[in-house]
Design an enzyme around this catalytic site. Structure first.
Site, PDB file in Angstrom:
ATOM      1  N   THR A 260      -4.063  -5.798 -11.750  1.00 45.53           N
ATOM      2  CA  THR A 260      -4.577  -6.560 -10.617  1.00 45.53           C
ATOM      3  C   THR A 260      -5.510  -7.667 -11.105  1.00 45.53           C
ATOM      4  OG1 THR A 260      -6.644  -5.338 -10.251  1.00 45.53           O
ATOM      5  CG2 THR A 260      -4.617  -4.412  -9.288  1.00 45.53           C
ATOM      6  N   ASP A 261      -5.709  -8.654 -10.248  1.00 44.25           N
ATOM      7  CA  ASP A 261      -6.826  -9.569 -10.456  1.00 44.25           C
ATOM      8  C   ASP A 261      -8.111  -8.787 -10.168  1.00 44.25           C
ATOM      9  OD1 ASP A 261      -8.193 -11.911 -11.009  1.00 44.25           O
ATOM     10  OD2 ASP A 261      -6.932 -13.159  -9.733  1.00 44.25           O
ATOM     11  N   ASP A 262      -9.237  -9.399 -10.357  1.00 40.25           N
ATOM     12  CA  ASP A 262     -10.527  -8.719 -10.258  1.00 40.25           C
ATOM     13  C   ASP A 262     -10.718  -8.076  -8.879  1.00 40.25           C
ATOM     14  OD1 ASP A 262     -13.156  -7.914 -10.363  1.00 40.25           O
ATOM     15  OD2 ASP A 262     -13.995  -9.921 -10.597  1.00 40.25           O
ATOM     16  N   MET A 263     -10.972  -6.780  -8.870  1.00 35.80           N
ATOM     17  CA  MET A 263     -11.143  -6.051  -7.602  1.00 35.80           C
ATOM     18  C   MET A 263     -12.487  -6.349  -6.950  1.00 35.80           C
ATOM     19  SD  MET A 263      -8.241  -4.720  -7.429  1.00 35.80           S
ATOM     20  CE  MET A 263      -8.315  -3.599  -6.043  1.00 35.80           C
TER      21      MET A 263
END
Length: 519
Positions: A260-263
């Protein structure tokens, strides 16, 4: 018996704890090996930011790799602003858009290899690049010149060339941001973007580069925190089982790691919270959740994933799928590489910068004598670089210079107009990326144009500054970035040291994709 039972529970707890970490890629603070963080969470990987790479970064990252040989050590080294390893003497290569403007896939591969050599020497093993977003929206607030352009075929051509270069250097690559971040008007760092367009168009434009990446064996794909109603009307891609499992895994046949991209980005954290969103992402099909802000966010994600494993919300089979994919990646790790030939990389950097400079209008060359070069001092947030004004005397001999702020104030405008009286022509550097061209730059340009003297514009960011300027400038060059080599290349083009032969990867006002006066 009681002691045996307690021991079994303790071992189960440790296994579950390690399992939760197996889904995590963490950031950390400081420039030392983050031993405490790794021993606490047992993450699958860490991400390196510029703040981690101060002092003696090569020694620290090599030590990190030696202590934790199965750790994914990731870095954003795209070219352009996203350049985390930028120690003194390390060449900072141009943006993806500048590389695409060169028109040479082999040159792009060489740059990918050069960036890969920097990464491999540092000791990282995964580059979170290339960006495979098709930037068809000129008002995109976060991608812009990080993209290879507005034509999906060109994005495929140059994006995969860059990726092959990373592979040549022994670095794993990442295709991002699936299913595409090129047609948004919201930055997912600050809000939830929406791409509301027909499925057929998404298939032809946004998804095409990712299909090509899957066919090329991409080891990691990064998701986007974007809502695509045609793909899933309810959840953004990062949290969507329809998109990650149904589309990416089942339809497109991708079986390697999804990250994922940054959560911690607000598109996710403001709506679901980073912890719950991390669990939802794993349920949707993601293998790794990136926690780019660390601290409490990392703990929230860890606790949520651990609880989901304990309750069975995330099954042991699902954990095993991710661990199997990690094992495939571990098999491709190479040890840190020897120090590269920095002089050769610097020469390649300048070659790439020159190849990308695009000449849209006006006559070249111009004489240095009688020329005032006005250049903005661009924010050092993404790494400090010399300005167009600072380099002008060296690469446009005989010229004079004036440096102004990125958003010129009244004093800057007054000083520029006073200085301009003594010169025959003006070269004015403009810059924008995160947002439109600042009004202050437009005001200064209009004031300079009103003097009646020829004003040549060098665009140092996204190339569409031309569309903001009225009247049209006497001449226009686009560099697609403000790194030192690109600024030098623009000045050399003005001076006639070479003929700039770049071509537009995106349309700019009256100039179509592929246009370049010097070709």
């Amino acid at each position: 018996m009681k002691r045996l039972a307690l021991l079994s529970l303790a071992l189960l707890s440790l296994a579950q704890a390690a399992g939760a970490g197996s889904f995590m890629v963490l950031s950390y603070s400081g420039s030392d090996v983050p031993t405490e963080l790794i021993e606490r969470y047992h993450p699958a990987g860490v991400i390196l930011f510029p703040s981690n790479l101060r002092d003696d970064p090569v020694r620290v990252v090599h030590e990190l790799r030696q202590r934790y040989p199965d750790l994914l050590v990731m870095i954003d080294q795209e070219g352009g602003p996203f350049y985390s390893y930028r120690a003194p003497g390390v060449p900072r290569f141009p943006t993806a858009m500048a590389l695409a403007a060169s028109g040479g896939a082999e040159l792009v591969r060489q740059v990918g290899r050069g960036i890969g050599q920097e990464i491999a020497y540092l000791g990282a093993n995964v580059d979170l690049a290339p960006v495979l977003d098709v930037n068809i929206n000129p008002k995109n607030p976060i991608i812009g010149f990080r993209s290879f352009g507005a034509d999906p075929k060109e994005v495929i051509k140059y994006g995969l060339a860059f990726a092959r270069g990373l592979e040549d250097a022994g670095v794993l690559w990442t295709a991002k941001h699936f299913p595409g971040h090129g047609d948004t008007q919201t930055d997912s760092h600050t809000g939830l973007p929406l791409v509301d367009k027909p499925l057929a168009e998404i298939q032809q434009v946004e998804l095409a580069p990712f299909r090509a990446a899957v066919e090329a064996g991409v080891p990691l794909i990064m998701t986007a925190h974007i809502l695509y109603p045609a793909l899933d009307p309810d959840y953004p891609a990062t949290l969507s089982r329809k998109i990650l499992t149904g589309l990416l895994r089942n339809e497109m046949g991708y079986q390697n790691l999804i990250i994922t991209d940054d959560m911690g980005m607000r598109a996710i954290s403001d709506r679901w919270g980073a912890g719950e969103a991390a669990v939802m992402a794993v349920e949707a099909g993601a293998d790794l959740v990136l926690v780019g802000r660390g601290g409490q966010t990392a703990d929230d994600v860890y606790q949520a994933l651990n609880k989901a494993l304990q309750t069975g919300r995330i099954s042991s089979e699902r954990l095993q799928q991710t661990q199997s994919r990690l094992e495939k990646v571990w098999a491709r790790f190479r040890p840190p590489a020897p120090e590269p030939n920095w002089q050769k990389l610097k020469a390649l950097n300048l070659k790439a910068a020159r190849a990308g400079v695009t000449w849209l209008s006006g006559d070249l060359p111009i004489p240095g004598a009688g020329t005032l070069v006005i250049g903005p001092k661009i924010s050092k947030l993404w790494g400090e670089e010399p300005s167009l004004a600072e380099l002008a005397p060296k690469y446009l001999p005989g010229s004079h210079y004036l440096e102004v702020s990125e958003k010129p104030n009244g004093d800057d405008i007054t000083a520029a107009l006073e200085r301009a009286k003594r010169f025959d022509r003006i070269v004015f550097g403009t810059y924008h990326w995160l947002g439109p061209l600042p009004d202050e730059q437009i005001w200064l340009y209009e004031a300079l144009a009103a003097t009646g003297k020829p004003v040549y514009v060098v665009s140092l960011g996204y190339p569409d500054d031309y569309t903001y300027l009225d009247p049209a400038p006497s001449g226009y060059l686009a560099t697609y970035g403000y790194r030192a080599a690109q600024v030098r290349a623009a000045l050399e083009a003005l001076a006639g040291a070479y003929r700039p032969a770049g071509r537009l990867p995106v349309p700019v006002g009256p100039f179509p994709i592929g246009y370049g006066k010097g070709r």
